[in-house]
Motif scaffolding. Structure first.
Motif, PDB file in Angstrom:
ATOM      1  N   CYS A 143       3.711   8.816   3.656  1.00 41.30           N
ATOM      2  CA  CYS A 143       4.009   7.307   3.480  1.00 41.30           C
ATOM      3  C   CYS A 143       4.045   6.967   5.093  1.00 41.30           C
ATOM      4  O   CYS A 143       5.137   7.046   5.938  1.00 41.30           O
ATOM      5  CB  CYS A 143       4.348   7.054   2.550  1.00 41.30           C
ATOM      6  N   SER A 144       3.497   5.631   5.259  1.00 45.67           N
ATOM      7  CA  SER A 144       3.657   5.265   6.515  1.00 45.67           C
ATOM      8  C   SER A 144       5.163   3.795   6.380  1.00 45.67           C
ATOM      9  O   SER A 144       4.509   3.371   7.133  1.00 45.67           O
ATOM     10  CB  SER A 144       2.692   3.932   6.480  1.00 45.67           C
ATOM     11  N   THR A 145       5.846   3.991   5.382  1.00 51.89           N
ATOM     12  CA  THR A 145       6.247   3.380   4.957  1.00 51.89           C
ATOM     13  C   THR A 145       7.866   4.199   4.279  1.00 51.89           C
ATOM     14  O   THR A 145       6.789   4.474   3.256  1.00 51.89           O
ATOM     15  CB  THR A 145       5.860   1.835   4.110  1.00 51.89           C
ATOM     16  N   LYS A 146       8.660   3.799   4.442  1.00 57.16           N
ATOM     17  CA  LYS A 146      10.377   4.893   4.049  1.00 57.16           C
ATOM     18  C   LYS A 146      10.836   4.004   3.467  1.00 57.16           C
ATOM     19  O   LYS A 146      11.838   4.409   2.067  1.00 57.16           O
ATOM     20  CB  LYS A 146      11.203   4.654   5.413  1.00 57.16           C
ATOM     21  N   GLY A 147      10.850   2.009   3.061  1.00 55.86           N
ATOM     22  CA  GLY A 147      12.702   2.102   2.584  1.00 55.86           C
ATOM     23  C   GLY A 147      11.761   1.754   1.235  1.00 55.86           C
ATOM     24  O   GLY A 147      12.467   1.810   0.333  1.00 55.86           O
ATOM     25  N   ASN A 148      10.603   2.079   0.700  1.00 53.69           N
ATOM     26  CA  ASN A 148      10.293   1.626  -0.458  1.00 53.69           C
ATOM     27  C   ASN A 148      10.158   2.963  -1.333  1.00 53.69           C
ATOM     28  O   ASN A 148      10.182   3.262  -2.664  1.00 53.69           O
ATOM     29  CB  ASN A 148       8.342   1.190  -0.422  1.00 53.69           C
ATOM     30  N   ILE A 149      10.001   4.427  -0.690  1.00 52.30           N
ATOM     31  CA  ILE A 149       9.766   5.628  -0.676  1.00 52.30           C
ATOM     32  C   ILE A 149      11.375   5.986  -1.138  1.00 52.30           C
ATOM     33  O   ILE A 149      11.674   6.434  -2.598  1.00 52.30           O
ATOM     34  CB  ILE A 149       9.483   6.070   0.244  1.00 52.30           C
ATOM     35  N   PRO A 203      -9.500   0.104   1.581  1.00 51.12           N
ATOM     36  CA  PRO A 203      -8.434  -1.446   1.519  1.00 51.12           C
ATOM     37  C   PRO A 203      -7.499  -1.051   0.491  1.00 51.12           C
ATOM     38  O   PRO A 203      -6.221  -1.941   0.954  1.00 51.12           O
ATOM     39  CB  PRO A 203      -9.895  -2.281   0.531  1.00 51.12           C
ATOM     40  N   LYS A 204      -7.494  -0.655  -0.471  1.00 48.10           N
ATOM     41  CA  LYS A 204      -7.135  -0.105  -1.571  1.00 48.10           C
ATOM     42  C   LYS A 204      -5.271   0.515  -0.831  1.00 48.10           C
ATOM     43  O   LYS A 204      -3.980   0.044  -1.489  1.00 48.10           O
ATOM     44  CB  LYS A 204      -7.041   0.997  -2.552  1.00 48.10           C
ATOM     45  N   MET A 205      -5.612   1.408   0.354  1.00 51.51           N
ATOM     46  CA  MET A 205      -4.515   2.137   0.370  1.00 51.51           C
ATOM     47  C   MET A 205      -3.700   1.228   1.661  1.00 51.51           C
ATOM     48  O   MET A 205      -2.229   1.032   1.512  1.00 51.51           O
ATOM     49  CB  MET A 205      -5.131   2.955   1.671  1.00 51.51           C
ATOM     50  N   TRP A 206      -4.053  -0.009   2.491  1.00 49.91           N
ATOM     51  CA  TRP A 206      -3.974  -1.315   3.281  1.00 49.91           C
ATOM     52  C   TRP A 206      -2.962  -2.026   2.133  1.00 49.91           C
ATOM     53  O   TRP A 206      -2.160  -2.751   2.367  1.00 49.91           O
ATOM     54  CB  TRP A 206      -4.735  -1.651   4.090  1.00 49.91           C
ATOM     55  N   HIS A 207      -4.020  -2.481   1.436  1.00 49.43           N
ATOM     56  CA  HIS A 207      -3.178  -3.672   0.335  1.00 49.43           C
ATOM     57  C   HIS A 207      -1.869  -2.736  -0.351  1.00 49.43           C
ATOM     58  O   HIS A 207      -1.121  -3.466  -0.696  1.00 49.43           O
ATOM     59  CB  HIS A 207      -4.233  -3.335  -1.316  1.00 49.43           C
ATOM     60  N   ASP A 208      -2.086  -1.667  -0.926  1.00 47.08           N
ATOM     61  CA  ASP A 208      -0.505  -0.894  -0.960  1.00 47.08           C
ATOM     62  C   ASP A 208       0.323  -0.870   0.283  1.00 47.08           C
ATOM     63  O   ASP A 208       1.691  -0.979  -0.326  1.00 47.08           O
ATOM     64  CB  ASP A 208      -0.813   0.353  -1.461  1.00 47.08           C
ATOM     65  N   ILE A 209      -0.215  -0.740   1.582  1.00 47.11           N
ATOM     66  CA  ILE A 209       1.484  -0.468   2.127  1.00 47.11           C
ATOM     67  C   ILE A 209       1.688  -2.169   2.609  1.00 47.11           C
ATOM     68  O   ILE A 209       2.975  -2.236   2.869  1.00 47.11           O
ATOM     69  CB  ILE A 209       0.334  -0.439   4.299  1.00 47.11           C
ATOM     70  N   PHE A 210       0.317  -3.358   2.537  1.00 48.16           N
ATOM     71  CA  PHE A 210       1.313  -4.678   2.518  1.00 48.16           C
ATOM     72  C   PHE A 210       2.371  -5.165   2.036  1.00 48.16           C
ATOM     73  O   PHE A 210       3.224  -6.009   2.397  1.00 48.16           O
ATOM     74  CB  PHE A 210       0.091  -5.801   2.547  1.00 48.16           C
ATOM     75  N   PHE A 211       1.787  -4.365   0.654  1.00 48.59           N
ATOM     76  CA  PHE A 211       3.139  -4.960  -0.354  1.00 48.59           C
ATOM     77  C   PHE A 211       4.300  -4.197  -0.138  1.00 48.59           C
ATOM     78  O   PHE A 211       5.489  -4.424  -0.379  1.00 48.59           O
ATOM     79  CB  PHE A 211       3.025  -5.106  -1.608  1.00 48.59           C
ATOM     80  N   ALA A 212       4.153  -2.934   0.245  1.00 51.69           N
ATOM     81  CA  ALA A 212       4.890  -2.237   0.443  1.00 51.69           C
ATOM     82  C   ALA A 212       6.223  -1.867   1.453  1.00 51.69           C
ATOM     83  O   ALA A 212       7.255  -2.507   1.375  1.00 51.69           O
ATOM     84  CB  ALA A 212       4.524  -0.952   0.271  1.00 51.69           C
ATOM     85  N   ASN A 213       5.465  -2.418   2.475  1.00 54.66           N
ATOM     86  CA  ASN A 213       6.469  -3.061   3.893  1.00 54.66           C
ATOM     87  C   ASN A 213       6.172  -4.625   3.677  1.00 54.66           C
ATOM     88  O   ASN A 213       6.300  -4.730   5.099  1.00 54.66           O
ATOM     89  CB  ASN A 213       5.863  -2.419   4.468  1.00 54.66           C
ATOM     90  N   GLN A 214       6.646  -5.592   2.668  1.00 56.15           N
ATOM     91  CA  GLN A 214       6.333  -6.875   2.462  1.00 56.15           C
ATOM     92  C   GLN A 214       6.798  -7.360   4.110  1.00 56.15           C
ATOM     93  O   GLN A 214       6.489  -8.339   4.375  1.00 56.15           O
ATOM     94  CB  GLN A 214       6.137  -7.720   1.588  1.00 56.15           C
ATOM     95  N   SER A 215       8.522  -7.554   3.970  1.00 60.54           N
ATOM     96  CA  SER A 215       9.593  -8.075   4.274  1.00 60.54           C
ATOM     97  C   SER A 215       9.511  -7.951   5.865  1.00 60.54           C
ATOM     98  O   SER A 215       9.154  -8.886   6.482  1.00 60.54           O
ATOM     99  CB  SER A 215      10.825  -7.506   3.902  1.00 60.54           C
ATOM    100  N   ALA A 216       9.073  -6.856   6.418  1.00 63.54           N
ATOM    101  CA  ALA A 216       9.184  -6.686   7.802  1.00 63.54           C
ATOM    102  C   ALA A 216       7.534  -7.110   8.171  1.00 63.54           C
ATOM    103  O   ALA A 216       7.643  -7.780   9.258  1.00 63.54           O
ATOM    104  CB  ALA A 216       9.092  -5.244   7.817  1.00 63.54           C
ATOM    105  N   ILE A 217       6.894  -7.362   7.234  1.00 63.94           N
ATOM    106  CA  ILE A 217       4.914  -7.370   7.663  1.00 63.94           C
ATOM    107  C   ILE A 217       4.898  -9.159   7.632  1.00 63.94           C
ATOM    108  O   ILE A 217       4.388  -9.325   8.609  1.00 63.94           O
ATOM    109  CB  ILE A 217       4.477  -7.125   7.002  1.00 63.94           C
ATOM    110  N   VAL A 218       5.879  -9.490   7.482  1.00 63.77           N
ATOM    111  CA  VAL A 218       6.144 -11.313   6.827  1.00 63.77           C
ATOM    112  C   VAL A 218       6.607 -11.707   8.276  1.00 63.77           C
ATOM    113  O   VAL A 218       6.249 -12.196   8.554  1.00 63.77           O
ATOM    114  CB  VAL A 218       6.607 -11.778   5.484  1.00 63.77           C
ATOM    115  N   SER A 219       7.838 -10.724   8.620  1.00 64.42           N
ATOM    116  CA  SER A 219       8.632 -11.005   9.944  1.00 64.42           C
ATOM    117  C   SER A 219       7.680 -11.232  10.875  1.00 64.42           C
ATOM    118  O   SER A 219       7.756 -11.811  11.834  1.00 64.42           O
ATOM    119  CB  SER A 219       9.589 -10.109  10.364  1.00 64.42           C
ATOM    120  N   ALA A 220       6.439  -9.855  11.264  1.00 64.62           N
ATOM    121  CA  ALA A 220       5.730  -9.435  11.820  1.00 64.62           C
ATOM    122  C   ALA A 220       4.645 -10.170  12.530  1.00 64.62           C
ATOM    123  O   ALA A 220       4.235 -10.936  13.736  1.00 64.62           O
ATOM    124  CB  ALA A 220       5.228  -8.116  12.181  1.00 64.62           C
TER     125      ALA A 220
END
Length: 790
Positions: A126-132, A259-276
């Motif tokens: 997976c492309s996010t690790k904190g949520n894993i 879209p479903k995959m990226w919907h999930d990624i955006f929520f899974a990595n919420q904090s880092a994406i919002v900061s970026a």
């Protein structure tokens, strides 16, 4: 079935470097959960490389499982984990991020039932690790000792089982996140697996991974989706898409992702994406304001730095050339030829190009440069000053516009300054950076990082600089502490140079521009004086008293126009080519003939070469002339040591001339040649001996037994072959490669020169120009174009 066999044969070629792994599988049974693109591609790579005795899979889509079994990829497949898991010692989770927690629940269930060992290796793609990691804690409470989160940085436009490619991971990175709870052997075995399928493995903590991916992958996808949505929402959206240019299509391609995959990624990595996204918004507002203010210089600087950075960091990470990646590991295949004729223009002088960037950046006002050499080394210097905040427009056909920041306007680079293969860049910049307020790190490619740097670091320390070189040999990377952390200015010194070196002299003079008091350098022999001349051209007073050169600290530089003449070091190859070949006459236009650089002309004249200069004038404070050279009966000589510093870069090709001369040529006092891009004395001697020339290496030079024959009266007797043919290893030294190219004019058979990609460091277009005047140079890039490398 035929297609599967073809794929297997292809992979046998790609992975033939790992026969040991094929003989000894890493795992008894691997279970892949999810047969999408990544999961199925990894399964194919494991199968093709014999990395597991058995391979099973779990997927909700039965046709993928059926196809995998029918095609011989899978030994078994099931819709649930309990159907196939028994005997597995590696589980690879390849499902969307939001589905991972449910998979962990299933894994815990089969562990509790005794179907799966508690120390089984569990990993994901997976492309996010904190949520894993959070999902694993929620399910297991105590993390399994076999849990190793991982992320292969690979993908393709198509998805699903049938889009799988076993070579998908070749030359791609895989990030492994080490956890304190993980069994060390689990990490080792997973690393071995990824390396065996062609990937490069690196370690990173989970939080840093998510931050990096938020900036480099998740943010670009978010922006692409948003831009397409923005255009689609316009009333004239049909015209928007009808007339969209290639840039829009390239940028928005990734908005076609699931879209479903990226919907999930955006929520899974919420904090880092919002900061970026917040950081991006600030940068976007900055650009918006520059456009409103019509701040041309600042906007051009931002755009130029962005354009250069995209290319620069790729080259820095891979230690590849700036100008032509396809030329890596290239060779010249040269057929014998006999005559060169014509009138040609040589590229700009590398030494002057370096200094035009440095002094133009430090000057007040704008500097316009023409004739700039767009070679590897000079581009490294240009990039370094861009990294330190200087706006530089170009290069465009040898033209640059440099918006100087003044003596105290440089800014710290956010990354180490990468000098590529350029020793000049590193040594001269050391002097400039030693006087700055901020800390710096200078590094280069593998070759440059082996070259001695204490020869500049030691005298800079005498001036009060704080410089740390690397290892016992005093090489780069160099770490330089700025004066804000040292608490004092540099002090002017009197320095007696142990050897004549323009790089050491220039380094100290440049440092002296900021020093308290006078900096005086005394050289044992005259060396090239481009720094002194250009400082004067920029309005900085330089005192020259014989071999003593002095500058007073505290002055300023004023921008102006700099015209870079043709490089005499590059011209030297064609001068020797005409002198040794039959019936040749060659004119090289507007070549720099600075008296500190004309050792090549003086030595060739002592060897009886027919050389004449015409149209002598001055350009940008530097003397230039047209140089005409004709076929000559060359004579062996003892080269005067006083001329050695004036021709230090030209000796490789002078060794070719000496081989064609009548009698013995002796070079002494040239120990400096042993610490260039290669040991040029030894490497040239090896190549000459390969081609049939008798020569003897000495501690500081070379003795060459020339094979030329005396002419009758005015007759020029240089028609017979001097060299045989053979394979030359240049050790990736550009001057070695070009010198042996010249030897082909008196060769009896074909010469192949390996490792010529570095010719672009000083002479882009060398092979084309050689062919233009009558030589026969074929460039072999080493790339098999019949292989699909997509």
């Amino acid at each position: 079935m035929q297609k599967i066999n073809k794929t297997s044969n292809s992979q046998a070629q790609v992975y033939q470097a790992q026969p040991l792994i094929k003989a000894q599988p890493l795992f008894q049974q691997v279970c892949i959960i999810g047969l999408g693109l990544i999961g199925a591609s990894l399964a194919q790579a494991i199968k093709d490389n014999g990395l597991s005795k058995r391979l099973v899979a779990v997927d909700r889509y039965a046709p993928s499982l059926e196809a995998g079994i029918e095609q011989g990829l899978l030994d078994a497949g099931g819709l649930t984990l309990s159907e196939v898991i028994t005997g597995s010692d590696l589980i690879v989770i390849a499902v969307p991020v939001q589905a991972v927690e449910a998979v962990f629940v299933d894994i815990k269930g089969v562990m509790n039932s005794g179907q799966l060992a508690s120390d089984c290796i569990i990993t994901d793609v997976c492309s996010t690790k904190g949520n894993i990691i959070a999902a694993a804690k929620a399910v297991f409470t105590t993390l399994p000792i076999g849990l190793v989160p991982a992320h292969p940085i690979a993908g393709a436009e198509n998805s699903g089982y049938h889009a799988r490619r076993a070579e998908l991971f070749v030359n791609h990175s895989v990030i492994i996140c080490k956890l304190p709870t993980t069994n060390y052997m689990s990490i080792i075995k997973l690393r071995q697996l990824w390396e065996a399928v062609g990937a490069t493995v690196m370690a990173m903590d989970a939080e840093h991974h998510d931050s990096i991916l938020a900036h480099t992958s998740h943010l670009p996808h978010l922006l692409a989706f948003n831009l397409v949505e923005q255009l689609a929402s316009h009333d004239d959206n049909l015209d928007m898409f009808r007339y969209a240019a290639g840039g829009f299509r390239d940028f928005s391609r990734i908005a076609a992702s699931d879209p479903k995959m990226w919907h999930d990624i955006f929520f899974a990595n919420q904090s880092a994406i919002v900061s970026a996204l917040d950081e991006y918004s600030v940068c976007l507002q900055t650009m918006r304001q520059l456009i409103i203010d019509k701040d041309s210089t600042a906007l051009m600087g931002l755009l130029g730095r962005a354009q250069a950075a995209r290319r620069h960091f790729g080259h820095m990470l891979a230690s590849t050339p700036y100008t032509d990646i396809s030329a890596m590991s290239a060779s010249y295949v040269i057929s014998p030829s006999t005559t060169v004729t014509g009138t040609i223009a040589i590229p700009g002088d590398k030494s002057i190009s370096h200094r035009s960037i440095m002094l133009g950046s430090l000057a007040e006002g704008v500097t316009h440069v023409t004739g700039f050499l767009e070679g590897e080394d000079a581009l490294a210097t240009l990039q370094a000053f861009r990294d330190m905040g200087v706006t530089i427009e170009g290069p465009n056909k040898g033209r640059l516009t440099i918006h100087g920041v003044g003596m105290n306007g440089l800014k710290p680079s956010k990354t180490p300054l990468y000098m590529g293969n350029s020793g000049t860049s590193m040594r001269l910049l050391s002097g400039i950076l030693a006087a700055q307020a901020f800390d710096s790190v200078l590094t280069g490619d593998t070759s440059l990082n082996k070259r001695p740097m204490e020869r500049v670091a030691a005298p800079l320390r005498q001036m009060g600089a704080v410089i740390q070189s690397t290892g016992t040999s005093g090489t780069s990377p160099l770490s330089i502490t700025g004066r804000d952390n040292v608490g004092k200015l540099l002090q002017g010194i009197n320095y007696d140079m142990p050897v004549a070196s323009a790089q050491i002299k220039s380094c100290l003079l440049l440092a002296g521009l900021w020093a308290d008091g006078t900096t005086t350098v005394t050289q044992p022999e005259v060396s090239r004086d481009h720094t002194e001349r250009m400082l004067s051209a920029f309005g900085y007073e330089v005192t020259v008293d014989g071999n003593r050169i002095s500058v007073e600290g505290g002055g300023k530089l004023t921008g102006g126009d700099i015209a870079v003449p043709a490089d005499i070091s590059s011209a030297a190859f064609f001068m020797v080519a005409a002198a040794i070949s039959k019936g040749s006459e060659l004119t090289l236009t507007q070549v720099g003939v600075n008296p500190t650089r004309t050792g090549i002309i003086d030595i060739l004249k002592l060897m009886n070469a027919d050389i004449s200069l015409s149209n002598e004038t001055h350009v940008g404070g530097e003397p230039v002339a047209d140089i005409t050279i004709r076929s000559s009966n060359l004579m062996g000589i003892e080269i005067p040591e006083s001329l050695v510093p004036l021709a230090i870069d030209e000796f490789p090709v002078l060794f070719i001339a000496a081989s064609c001369a009548q009698g013995r040529t002796v070079l002494t006092g040239a120990k400096e040649l042993r610490v260039k891009e290669s040991d040029r004395i030894v490497v040239m001697a090896e190549g000459l001996q390969t081609l049939g020339i008798d020569c003897t290496v000495t501690e500081d030079g070379l003795i060459i037994e020339g094979k030329g024959i005396e002419g009758n009266g005015t007759e020029i007797n240089n028609s017979q072959p001097i060299f045989g043919g053979g394979h030359i290893v240049s050790h990736h030294d550009h001057r070695i490669a070009m010198s042996f190219t010249v030897a082909s004019l008196r060769a009896s058979q074909q010469i192949t020169i390996e490792g010529v990609e570095t010719v672009n460091t000083s002479f882009p277009g060398f092979a084309e120009l050689a062919n233009q005047i009558g030589m026969a140079v074929q460039v072999d890039s080493g790339i098999d174009n019949s292989i699909d490398n997509a």
